[in-house]
Design a protein around this motif. Sequence first.
Motif, PDB file in Angstrom:
ATOM      1  N   ARG A 112      -3.081  -7.027 -13.967  1.00 22.18           N
ATOM      2  CA  ARG A 112      -2.675  -7.821 -12.963  1.00 22.18           C
ATOM      3  C   ARG A 112      -1.195  -7.488 -13.192  1.00 22.18           C
ATOM      4  NH1 ARG A 112      -3.859 -12.601 -11.016  1.00 22.18           N
ATOM      5  NH2 ARG A 112      -5.571 -12.817 -12.626  1.00 22.18           N
ATOM      6  N   ARG A 113      -0.424  -7.312 -14.079  1.00 17.87           N
ATOM      7  CA  ARG A 113       1.047  -7.082 -14.095  1.00 17.87           C
ATOM      8  C   ARG A 113       1.329  -5.662 -13.277  1.00 17.87           C
ATOM      9  NH1 ARG A 113       2.772  -3.223 -17.965  1.00 17.87           N
ATOM     10  NH2 ARG A 113       0.979  -2.844 -19.612  1.00 17.87           N
ATOM     11  N   VAL A 114       0.475  -4.935 -13.197  1.00 17.12           N
ATOM     12  CA  VAL A 114       0.812  -3.583 -12.598  1.00 17.12           C
ATOM     13  C   VAL A 114       0.378  -4.083 -10.783  1.00 17.12           C
ATOM     14  CG1 VAL A 114      -0.295  -1.305 -11.882  1.00 17.12           C
ATOM     15  CG2 VAL A 114       0.077  -1.880 -14.243  1.00 17.12           C
ATOM     16  N   ALA A 115      -0.548  -4.753 -10.786  1.00 21.55           N
ATOM     17  CA  ALA A 115      -0.647  -5.295  -9.262  1.00 21.55           C
ATOM     18  C   ALA A 115       0.629  -6.154  -8.675  1.00 21.55           C
ATOM     19  CB  ALA A 115      -1.934  -6.160  -8.976  1.00 21.55           C
ATOM     20  N   GLU A 116       1.167  -7.048  -9.411  1.00 25.37           N
ATOM     21  CA  GLU A 116       2.368  -7.899  -9.218  1.00 25.37           C
ATOM     22  C   GLU A 116       3.540  -6.901  -9.126  1.00 25.37           C
ATOM     23  OE1 GLU A 116       2.068 -10.909 -12.104  1.00 25.37           O
ATOM     24  OE2 GLU A 116       0.655 -11.839 -11.099  1.00 25.37           O
ATOM     25  N   ARG A 117       3.678  -6.058  -9.732  1.00 22.85           N
ATOM     26  CA  ARG A 117       4.853  -5.181  -9.950  1.00 22.85           C
ATOM     27  C   ARG A 117       4.913  -3.972  -8.459  1.00 22.85           C
ATOM     28  NH1 ARG A 117       7.202  -1.244 -14.661  1.00 22.85           N
ATOM     29  NH2 ARG A 117       8.678  -0.253 -13.450  1.00 22.85           N
ATOM     30  N   TYR A 118       3.455  -3.685  -7.954  1.00 23.42           N
ATOM     31  CA  TYR A 118       3.625  -2.966  -6.971  1.00 23.42           C
ATOM     32  C   TYR A 118       2.849  -3.714  -5.695  1.00 23.42           C
ATOM     33  CZ  TYR A 118       5.383   0.120 -10.362  1.00 23.42           C
ATOM     34  OH  TYR A 118       6.059   0.753 -11.406  1.00 23.42           O
ATOM     35  N   PRO A 119       3.436  -4.580  -5.037  1.00 27.71           N
ATOM     36  CA  PRO A 119       2.828  -5.376  -3.788  1.00 27.71           C
ATOM     37  C   PRO A 119       2.266  -4.378  -2.811  1.00 27.71           C
ATOM     38  CG  PRO A 119       4.935  -5.957  -3.941  1.00 27.71           C
ATOM     39  CD  PRO A 119       4.887  -5.136  -5.138  1.00 27.71           C
ATOM     40  N   SER A 120       1.294  -4.706  -2.015  1.00 25.98           N
ATOM     41  CA  SER A 120       1.229  -3.793  -0.696  1.00 25.98           C
ATOM     42  C   SER A 120       2.163  -4.393   0.218  1.00 25.98           C
ATOM     43  CB  SER A 120      -0.420  -4.415  -0.254  1.00 25.98           C
ATOM     44  OG  SER A 120      -1.378  -3.974  -0.933  1.00 25.98           O
ATOM     45  N   GLY A 121       2.437  -3.091   1.026  1.00 24.11           N
ATOM     46  CA  GLY A 121       3.598  -3.399   2.117  1.00 24.11           C
ATOM     47  C   GLY A 121       4.651  -2.941   1.677  1.00 24.11           C
ATOM     48  N   GLU A 122       5.058  -3.041   0.340  1.00 23.96           N
ATOM     49  CA  GLU A 122       6.396  -2.460  -0.230  1.00 23.96           C
ATOM     50  C   GLU A 122       6.146  -1.380  -1.242  1.00 23.96           C
ATOM     51  OE1 GLU A 122       8.099  -5.888  -2.174  1.00 23.96           O
ATOM     52  OE2 GLU A 122       8.129  -7.227  -0.561  1.00 23.96           O
ATOM     53  N   THR A 123       4.815  -0.978  -1.421  1.00 26.65           N
ATOM     54  CA  THR A 123       4.822   0.168  -2.178  1.00 26.65           C
ATOM     55  C   THR A 123       4.126   1.227  -1.592  1.00 26.65           C
ATOM     56  OG1 THR A 123       4.479  -1.656  -4.172  1.00 26.65           O
ATOM     57  CG2 THR A 123       3.305   0.714  -4.318  1.00 26.65           C
ATOM     58  N   ALA A 124       4.643   2.430  -1.718  1.00 24.78           N
ATOM     59  CA  ALA A 124       4.078   3.573  -1.239  1.00 24.78           C
ATOM     60  C   ALA A 124       3.255   4.018  -2.431  1.00 24.78           C
ATOM     61  CB  ALA A 124       5.114   4.541  -0.680  1.00 24.78           C
ATOM     62  N   SER A 131      14.787   4.137  -2.597  1.00 27.71           N
ATOM     63  CA  SER A 131      14.415   3.420  -1.363  1.00 27.71           C
ATOM     64  C   SER A 131      15.587   2.953  -0.384  1.00 27.71           C
ATOM     65  CB  SER A 131      13.576   2.422  -1.685  1.00 27.71           C
ATOM     66  OG  SER A 131      13.237   1.267  -0.751  1.00 27.71           O
ATOM     67  N   THR A 132      15.432   2.944   0.782  1.00 27.45           N
ATOM     68  CA  THR A 132      16.309   2.257   1.563  1.00 27.45           C
ATOM     69  C   THR A 132      16.043   0.811   1.865  1.00 27.45           C
ATOM     70  OG1 THR A 132      15.274   3.152   3.596  1.00 27.45           O
ATOM     71  CG2 THR A 132      17.001   4.642   2.852  1.00 27.45           C
ATOM     72  N   ALA A 133      14.861   0.386   1.388  1.00 25.87           N
ATOM     73  CA  ALA A 133      14.616  -1.089   1.467  1.00 25.87           C
ATOM     74  C   ALA A 133      15.416  -2.062   0.727  1.00 25.87           C
ATOM     75  CB  ALA A 133      13.064  -1.217   1.102  1.00 25.87           C
ATOM     76  N   PRO A 134      15.579  -3.258   0.978  1.00 24.55           N
ATOM     77  CA  PRO A 134      16.454  -3.985   0.452  1.00 24.55           C
ATOM     78  C   PRO A 134      15.837  -4.480  -1.030  1.00 24.55           C
ATOM     79  CG  PRO A 134      16.050  -5.049   2.378  1.00 24.55           C
ATOM     80  CD  PRO A 134      15.233  -3.790   2.351  1.00 24.55           C
ATOM     81  N   ALA A 136      10.522   7.580   2.028  1.00 21.22           N
ATOM     82  CA  ALA A 136      12.041   7.298   2.334  1.00 21.22           C
ATOM     83  C   ALA A 136      12.247   7.273   3.725  1.00 21.22           C
ATOM     84  CB  ALA A 136      12.764   8.385   1.757  1.00 21.22           C
ATOM     85  N   ALA A 137      11.866   7.927   4.743  1.00 23.48           N
ATOM     86  CA  ALA A 137      12.185   7.886   6.008  1.00 23.48           C
ATOM     87  C   ALA A 137      11.352   6.595   6.618  1.00 23.48           C
ATOM     88  CB  ALA A 137      11.583   9.000   6.879  1.00 23.48           C
ATOM     89  N   ASP A 138      10.490   6.108   5.952  1.00 26.24           N
ATOM     90  CA  ASP A 138       9.592   4.903   6.674  1.00 26.24           C
ATOM     91  C   ASP A 138      10.813   3.704   6.494  1.00 26.24           C
ATOM     92  OD1 ASP A 138       8.331   2.024   5.398  1.00 26.24           O
ATOM     93  OD2 ASP A 138       7.237   3.063   6.777  1.00 26.24           O
ATOM     94  N   GLY A 139      11.672   3.425   5.294  1.00 29.09           N
ATOM     95  CA  GLY A 139      12.710   2.642   5.061  1.00 29.09           C
ATOM     96  C   GLY A 139      12.049   1.230   4.676  1.00 29.09           C
ATOM     97  N   GLY A 140      10.830   1.057   4.516  1.00 32.29           N
ATOM     98  CA  GLY A 140      10.311  -0.192   4.042  1.00 32.29           C
ATOM     99  C   GLY A 140       9.517  -0.171   2.771  1.00 32.29           C
ATOM    100  N   TYR A 141       9.699   1.043   2.186  1.00 33.83           N
ATOM    101  CA  TYR A 141       8.852   0.922   0.913  1.00 33.83           C
ATOM    102  C   TYR A 141      10.173   0.962  -0.260  1.00 33.83           C
ATOM    103  CZ  TYR A 141       4.742   3.029   3.041  1.00 33.83           C
ATOM    104  OH  TYR A 141       3.815   2.789   3.716  1.00 33.83           O
ATOM    105  N   ARG A 142       9.918  -0.131  -1.520  1.00 33.02           N
ATOM    106  CA  ARG A 142      10.691  -0.058  -2.396  1.00 33.02           C
ATOM    107  C   ARG A 142      10.582   0.666  -3.455  1.00 33.02           C
ATOM    108  NH1 ARG A 142      10.676  -4.267  -5.671  1.00 33.02           N
ATOM    109  NH2 ARG A 142       8.241  -4.825  -5.407  1.00 33.02           N
TER     110      ARG A 142
END
Length: 197
Positions: free
Chosen positions: A85-97, A177-180, A126-132
């Motif tokens: 669970r802690r791994v899934a919470e740390r790397y959420p879909s949409g923000e994780t490559a 990352s360039t994502a906030p 990195a070019a995507d810009g949305g991955y943390r």
Amino acid sequence: MQDYTIKEATPDDLDTARAVMLDTVYRDFGTGYVPRWHGDIIDLHGAYVAPARHTLLVAADGRDGEVVATAALDSRGPAHPPNPRRVAERYPSGETAQLRRVYVRPEHRRRGLARRLVAALLDFAAADGGYRSVYLHTDPGVTGAEAFWRSMGEVVCDERQESGQQVVHFEISSFRSTAPHREAAPHGLPAELLRSL
């Protein structure tokens, strides 16, 4: 020195890329094809080529153009279960490559192909810009896999120590990352959302 071309997979590359992947799961993993783990291999186009934020890269032998290595990236974070669970919470879909299917045919290993493919995937993320962050997991029983990923990233969970499972989870520490940045928060909710409640 042998020459290789690293490129985005085209429709003409999918069958040979799939062959590299299936050979790997049979030979190196010893599991064979397991639909719940390897379904993406059958539908490479749907998993990696069609989605805008996903990619499938191949390394082609410069002599004959044969695909000899693969590497993929998608925006799906690790699911719980089967991952902790802690791994899934740390790397959420949409923000994780998530890096997937970094496989090299045995006769082409030790030539820097996996490292070149991963570097290209990091550039894509990195070019995507949305991955943390960039995440992956590996089977440490595969010869060379754990040492390779330790040379590129940081272990965030070693399931051998926690549950006896043969899975090690990594974050690629060199990814910028360039994502906030979003603060971690309980239950996987962004901290800024919790503050607004």
